[in-house]
Enzyme design. Structure first.
Site, PDB file in Angstrom:
ATOM      1  N   PRO A  76     -10.789  -2.257  -3.928  1.00  0.00           N
ATOM      2  CA  PRO A  76     -12.186  -1.974  -4.265  1.00  0.00           C
ATOM      3  C   PRO A  76     -13.010  -1.987  -2.978  1.00  0.00           C
ATOM      4  CG  PRO A  76     -11.484  -4.156  -5.085  1.00  0.00           C
ATOM      5  CD  PRO A  76     -10.378  -3.619  -4.257  1.00  0.00           C
ATOM      6  N   GLN A  97     -13.537  -3.902 -11.271  1.00  0.00           N
ATOM      7  CA  GLN A  97     -13.629  -5.202 -10.602  1.00  0.00           C
ATOM      8  C   GLN A  97     -14.986  -5.853 -10.892  1.00  0.00           C
ATOM      9  OE1 GLN A  97     -14.444  -6.243  -6.422  1.00  0.00           O
ATOM     10  NE2 GLN A  97     -12.362  -7.072  -6.364  1.00  0.00           N
ATOM     11  N   CYS A 150     -14.808 -12.180  -1.987  1.00  0.00           N
ATOM     12  CA  CYS A 150     -15.947 -11.722  -1.186  1.00  0.00           C
ATOM     13  C   CYS A 150     -16.576 -12.920  -0.480  1.00  0.00           C
ATOM     14  CB  CYS A 150     -16.988 -11.021  -2.059  1.00  0.00           C
ATOM     15  SG  CYS A 150     -18.335 -10.333  -1.074  1.00  0.00           S
ATOM     16  N   LYS A 204      -8.489 -11.187  -6.990  1.00  0.00           N
ATOM     17  CA  LYS A 204      -8.384 -10.857  -5.563  1.00  0.00           C
ATOM     18  C   LYS A 204      -9.019 -12.013  -4.795  1.00  0.00           C
ATOM     19  CE  LYS A 204      -9.386  -7.039  -2.358  1.00  0.00           C
ATOM     20  NZ  LYS A 204     -10.592  -7.381  -1.578  1.00  0.00           N
ATOM     21  N   ASN A 241      -2.794  -7.808   1.144  1.00  0.00           N
ATOM     22  CA  ASN A 241      -3.891  -6.947   1.615  1.00  0.00           C
ATOM     23  C   ASN A 241      -4.402  -7.451   2.962  1.00  0.00           C
ATOM     24  OD1 ASN A 241      -7.357  -6.997   1.115  1.00  0.00           O
ATOM     25  ND2 ASN A 241      -6.286  -5.083   1.468  1.00  0.00           N
ATOM     26  N   GLY A 242      -4.844  -6.500   3.783  1.00  0.00           N
ATOM     27  CA  GLY A 242      -5.481  -6.834   5.056  1.00  0.00           C
ATOM     28  C   GLY A 242      -4.772  -6.233   6.249  1.00  0.00           C
ATOM     29  N   GLY A 265      -7.113  -0.936   2.167  1.00  0.00           N
ATOM     30  CA  GLY A 265      -8.576  -0.942   2.175  1.00  0.00           C
ATOM     31  C   GLY A 265      -9.136   0.204   3.000  1.00  0.00           C
ATOM     32  N   ARG A 266      -9.600  -0.114   4.203  1.00  0.00           N
ATOM     33  CA  ARG A 266     -10.319   0.895   5.005  1.00  0.00           C
ATOM     34  C   ARG A 266      -9.470   2.103   5.382  1.00  0.00           C
ATOM     35  NH1 ARG A 266     -12.315  -3.823   8.725  1.00  0.00           N
ATOM     36  NH2 ARG A 266     -10.352  -4.576   7.846  1.00  0.00           N
TER      37      ARG A 266
HETATM   38  C1  LIG Z   1     -17.451  -1.752   3.318  1.00  0.00           C
HETATM   39  C2  LIG Z   1     -16.536  -2.681   2.549  1.00  0.00           C
HETATM   40  C3  LIG Z   1     -16.786  -2.902   1.203  1.00  0.00           C
HETATM   41  C4  LIG Z   1     -15.935  -3.758   0.468  1.00  0.00           C
HETATM   42  N1  LIG Z   1     -16.172  -3.928  -0.871  1.00  0.00           N
HETATM   43  C5  LIG Z   1     -15.338  -4.734  -1.596  1.00  0.00           C
HETATM   44  C6  LIG Z   1     -15.516  -4.899  -3.006  1.00  0.00           C
HETATM   45  O1  LIG Z   1     -16.393  -4.299  -3.639  1.00  0.00           O
HETATM   46  N2  LIG Z   1     -14.648  -5.752  -3.640  1.00  0.00           N
HETATM   47  C7  LIG Z   1     -13.632  -6.402  -2.980  1.00  0.00           C
HETATM   48  O2  LIG Z   1     -12.868  -7.152  -3.607  1.00  0.00           O
HETATM   49  N3  LIG Z   1     -13.441  -6.247  -1.670  1.00  0.00           N
HETATM   50  C8  LIG Z   1     -14.248  -5.418  -0.968  1.00  0.00           C
HETATM   51  N4  LIG Z   1     -14.006  -5.222   0.362  1.00  0.00           N
HETATM   52  C9  LIG Z   1     -12.785  -5.800   0.969  1.00  0.00           C
HETATM   53  C10 LIG Z   1     -11.608  -4.814   0.835  1.00  0.00           C
HETATM   54  O3  LIG Z   1     -11.264  -4.605  -0.512  1.00  0.00           O
HETATM   55  C11 LIG Z   1     -10.360  -5.324   1.596  1.00  0.00           C
HETATM   56  O4  LIG Z   1      -9.974  -6.563   1.036  1.00  0.00           O
HETATM   57  C12 LIG Z   1     -10.633  -5.518   3.068  1.00  0.00           C
HETATM   58  O5  LIG Z   1     -11.254  -4.372   3.623  1.00  0.00           O
HETATM   59  C13 LIG Z   1      -9.316  -5.800   3.825  1.00  0.00           C
HETATM   60  O6  LIG Z   1      -8.431  -4.719   3.729  1.00  0.00           O
HETATM   61  P1  LIG Z   1      -8.252  -3.674   4.959  1.00  0.00           P
HETATM   62  O7  LIG Z   1      -8.045  -4.517   6.216  1.00  0.00           O
HETATM   63  O8  LIG Z   1      -7.063  -2.859   4.570  1.00  0.00           O
HETATM   64  O9  LIG Z   1      -9.518  -2.861   5.040  1.00  0.00           O
HETATM   65  C14 LIG Z   1     -14.836  -4.391   1.104  1.00  0.00           C
HETATM   66  C15 LIG Z   1     -14.597  -4.140   2.460  1.00  0.00           C
HETATM   67  C16 LIG Z   1     -15.418  -3.312   3.179  1.00  0.00           C
HETATM   68  C17 LIG Z   1     -15.116  -3.039   4.641  1.00  0.00           C
END
Ligand SMILES: Cc1cc2nc3c(=O)[nH]c(=O)nc-3n(C[C@H](O)[C@H](O)[C@H](O)COP(=O)(O)O)c2cc1C
Length: 250
Positions: free
Chosen positions: A27, A81, A111, A149, A210-211, A234-235
């Site tokens: 998400p 979510q 979060c 999560k 994740n991460g 994620g990103r």
């Molecule tokens: C801009 C942004 C918005 C995010 N929004 C949510 C969200 O709505 N819910 C959530 O559980 N995590 C949120 N996250 C966290 C991501 O789901 C993920 O856990 C985090 O980016 C780590 O994964 P990555 O390193 O692959 O990006 C957000 C992250 C970013 C950068």
């Protein structure tokens, strides 16, 4: 076919729901709307979640929350979510009609934005296991699939993933996603692979890592280093729409 598709990609079943792959789209607030999710799932994501929806806002009918919780008939898995800190509000929401269209609820207990944590939501729940358990139970009583999560803790030093993970399973969660960074590093910094491995080692339900996954090698390393059942992107998924086909070989 790449290393992840060859060695680690497989279908999954979560609370009776079939997922086409063990590559999940995270998400992401402001990004993972209906059209994004449909594209991710078409490209091979096993499930793609809505952005976090504030429970109280949805109960009050706030437009942003209602729009965020909307899912499309064509989505193979309709996964919403939610974020909140009051078990009774979750109970009220899930007993009503507002989420009747969802077949999977993911609870955001990861979060770490200061305003979220200070109001007892998101990552704050790693410090309040009884309340977190009541929230999971309230969601579970809806009969939908329920996942959580989370992060290993607010700091790397306090790592409380084992007790938190066990609580999730005992309270009825069907799947746990661990974002391996502690809350105080938000979305940057080292991923605590050992914490994800610890969660996997002490649970029977599937654990998703994740991460910091920005390449096929990263995805394979997450699986190899943690023993997780799948990965959440994620990103990388936002930046490159072809991620899911590359990882799944579909
Ligand atoms: C801009 C942004 C918005 C995010 N929004 C949510 C969200 O709505 N819910 C959530 O559980 N995590 C949120 N996250 C966290 C991501 O789901 C993920 O856990 C985090 O980016 C780590 O994964 P990555 O390193 O692959 O990006 C957000 C992250 C970013 C950068």
């Amino acid at each position: 076919m790449g290393i992840f598709a060859e060695m680690y990609c497989h279908r999954m079943q979560v609370a009776g729901i079939f997922l086409s792959s063990n590559v999940l789209m995270a998400p992401i607030y402001g990004y993972t709307d209906v059209s994004f999710r449909l594209r991710a799932e078409r490209n091979g994501a096993g499930v793609a979640f809505t952005e976090m929806v504030y429970v109280e806002d949805l109960i009050r009918g706030k437009a942003r929350a209602v729009e965020s919780a909307r899912v499309d008939e064509k989505e193979p898995v309709k996964a919403v979510q939610l974020i909140g800190g009051d078990p009774l509000a979750f109970q009220r929401l899930l007993r009503g009609p507002l989420l009747a269209h969802a077949d999977w609820i993911d609870i955001n207990m990861g979060c770490a934005m200061p305003d979220i944590v200070h109001s007892g939501r998101g990552c704050a729940l790693v410090h309040d296991l009884p309340r977190a358990a009541r929230i999971i139970d309230a969601c579970k009583s809806s009969g939908k699939a329920v996942s959580v999560k989370c992060r290993p803790g607010m700091t790397a030093e306090e790592n409380c993933i084992r007790s938190f993970a066990r609580m999730c399973e005992d309270a009825g969660a069907d799947l746990l996603t661990v974002h391996g960074r502690p809350g105080n590093s938000l979305h940057d910094g080292d991923v605590m692979y050992d914490a994800i491995a610890d969660a996997k080692a002490c649970l029977h339900i599937p654990v998703i890592g994740n991460g910091g996954i920005f390449s096929e090698e990263d995805a394979a390393a997450m699986m190899r280093r943690t023993g997780a059942d799948g990965v959440m992107i994620g990103r990388w998924g936002i930046r490159d729409p072809n991620v899911f086909s590359a990882l799944t070989g579909l």
